[in-house]
Write a protein that holds these residues in place. Sequence first.
Motif, PDB file in Angstrom:
ATOM      1  N   GLY A 413       0.791  -1.219   0.000  1.00 11.50           N
ATOM      2  CA  GLY A 413       0.000   0.000   0.000  1.00 11.50           C
ATOM      3  C   GLY A 413       0.823   1.270   0.000  1.00 11.50           C
ATOM      4  O   GLY A 413       1.841   1.374   0.675  1.00 11.50           O
ATOM      5  N   GLY A 414       0.384   2.241  -0.778  1.00 12.89           N
ATOM      6  CA  GLY A 414       0.931   3.580  -0.688  1.00 12.89           C
ATOM      7  C   GLY A 414       2.163   3.872  -1.509  1.00 12.89           C
ATOM      8  O   GLY A 414       2.634   5.019  -1.529  1.00 12.89           O
ATOM      9  N   GLY A 417       1.537   6.510  -3.980  1.00 11.27           N
ATOM     10  CA  GLY A 417       1.355   7.777  -3.279  1.00 11.27           C
ATOM     11  C   GLY A 417       2.679   8.427  -2.932  1.00 11.27           C
ATOM     12  O   GLY A 417       2.865   9.644  -3.119  1.00 11.27           O
ATOM     13  N   GLY A 436       2.605   9.634   6.711  1.00 12.82           N
ATOM     14  CA  GLY A 436       1.680   9.100   5.716  1.00 12.82           C
ATOM     15  C   GLY A 436       1.815   7.596   5.545  1.00 12.82           C
ATOM     16  O   GLY A 436       0.819   6.877   5.406  1.00 12.82           O
ATOM     17  N   ILE A 437       3.056   7.095   5.564  1.00  9.50           N
ATOM     18  CA  ILE A 437       3.292   5.657   5.431  1.00  9.50           C
ATOM     19  C   ILE A 437       2.701   4.903   6.622  1.00  9.50           C
ATOM     20  O   ILE A 437       2.052   3.859   6.467  1.00  9.50           O
ATOM     21  N   CYS A 440      -0.924   4.751   6.296  1.00  8.98           N
ATOM     22  CA  CYS A 440      -1.270   3.793   5.244  1.00  8.98           C
ATOM     23  C   CYS A 440      -1.246   2.365   5.770  1.00  8.98           C
ATOM     24  O   CYS A 440      -2.147   1.565   5.486  1.00  8.98           O
ATOM     25  N   THR A 444      -4.545  -0.008   5.713  1.00  9.36           N
ATOM     26  CA  THR A 444      -4.635  -1.261   4.964  1.00  9.36           C
ATOM     27  C   THR A 444      -4.836  -2.450   5.900  1.00  9.36           C
ATOM     28  O   THR A 444      -5.555  -3.401   5.555  1.00  9.36           O
ATOM     29  N   SER A 481      -5.133   3.177  -0.278  1.00  8.16           N
ATOM     30  CA  SER A 481      -3.869   3.242   0.453  1.00  8.16           C
ATOM     31  C   SER A 481      -2.950   4.308  -0.149  1.00  8.16           C
ATOM     32  O   SER A 481      -2.274   5.037   0.578  1.00  8.16           O
ATOM     33  N   HIS A 482      -2.946   4.423  -1.470  1.00  4.48           N
ATOM     34  CA  HIS A 482      -2.146   5.468  -2.119  1.00  4.48           C
ATOM     35  C   HIS A 482      -2.702   6.848  -1.784  1.00  4.48           C
ATOM     36  O   HIS A 482      -1.939   7.796  -1.526  1.00  4.48           O
ATOM     37  N   VAL A 485      -1.713   7.974   1.726  1.00  5.25           N
ATOM     38  CA  VAL A 485      -0.344   8.501   1.775  1.00  5.25           C
ATOM     39  C   VAL A 485      -0.294   9.914   1.214  1.00  5.25           C
ATOM     40  O   VAL A 485       0.344  10.807   1.790  1.00  5.25           O
TER      41      VAL A 485
END
Length: 514
Positions: A413-414, A417, A436-437, A440, A444, A481-482, A485
């Motif tokens: 995920g992410g 992003g 942000g990570i 994410c 998820t 998920s993106h 982020v």
Amino acid sequence: MAPMNHLHLVDYLIILIVLGATLYLGFRFSGRQKSTENFFLSKGHFPWWALGLSLLSTLISSITFLGYPAQGYSSNWILLVQGLMVPVVLMGTIWFIVPLYRKVIGLSTYEYFEKRFGLFARYYSSSSFVLRQFAGMGTVLFLIAVAIGKLTGMNDYLILVIVSFVLVIVNLKGGITAVIWLDVFQGFMLFASGIICLSILLLSIKGGVTEAVSIASANGRTGFGPYRTDLSQLTLPVMIINGAFYAIQKYGTDQTVVQRYLAAKTDRSAIRASLLGISLTVPVWVLFMLIGTALFVFYKQNPLPAGTKAEEVFPYFMMTQLPTGITGFIVAALVSAAICSLSADLNSMAAVGVEDYYRRINPGKDDKQYLLAGKLIVVISGILAAAIGALYLYIGNEGVLGVIFTIYAIFSGGIVGIFLLGILSARVNRQGVNIGIIACILFTSYAFLTSTPIGVKEKKLLLDLGPYNFKHHKLMLGVYSHLVVILVGYIASLFFPKPVLDRNLLYSGLKPSK
């Protein structure tokens, strides 16, 4: 399912010739693998069209050979939408993605992530790649073992060991040079085998193409629906959105693809190779989906044995309807597709292992030591992938899908992003992206746990939060998920100082490629 006829001697000879040619190419280029640069890139030694065919073969594997016909047989063409979005997205982005990487990194794609956002972003993205690759490699080995086992009567585990051994030897001896020229060989076999199968199918259908279209349309095997805007089901909007992010993730952040950009002599050659690979990939997906549709029509007219599963239909057709020699060629193409895609995966895994991990732990060593480490990683990765494939064989098909989704949902995920924030916004900084990570990962995990049943037949969820469960289709999980982020990473960055950046890391700082 009724037992299928085993292959004839001529078929086995064809398969052995193809395997022999594969091993020959590995040993043919063994004298060049004296440095990490030659083993992983061999920069400037390939024509652009060879790199383009290599990109095609890297992205087309046994999953295409077996999965697309099964999908076309059992449903309509909605899963093609993801592939159709690839040229739509990349025709406008490949022009800056290629020069970006060729200008700012040496070998690992995830070096860019570190230069832009620091070590945490690099290791999150590279570990995500490694986990995805192991899951994907295990799946390909599982599929090839099951398919060839059904076609030949050989033990599935023995097939898995043989294929794994061949691909490890090819990588050790030939490096990226053997991998790319094998991909070229496989590209031609891929088109030839698909066209042969589809042609024989259409000629075997009573009433020809016209009747095939009529039967397929009447039974819901054409079109890309459902077309409604329902994100909780597998609908056209879900596939369009998912496909757009898939295109950026695969062609913009995946080591197996970026490594092909770096192997080209110039930016122009890399872009031409990318455009060729993109233009050929979609026709191959369409070809094998059409084979599935034609299989449905053929067996509508000629009923299958009771209990035949969708994924067994294409192998059954090959063994019962194709003439001797042609069957061997198709099986050889199937094995070749697996070896080519897995060889690319192994080489890319070793590149990431050396650049992102071994070199970091052991800086300043002689290049021969890094080369030795890369080859050792190839062997270890091949053994682990074979072990995962064997585990899938033991668990069965249901277990494979569950494991694959878990890995993709939690660890992939992410990435898009992070990449988009990196190239598009000069305001986003390391601290914001790290937050942000983390957001994410939490999202998820929540979405997966609240949308996945405990067992195949049970309705109870891994985590049931009632009205707060994740309700949308699982393909949307990756998309969200993106977006998490992007949104959290940008907002969080506003609370920290604006970073001082090398303009080459941004889209706005890139000059047109030559």
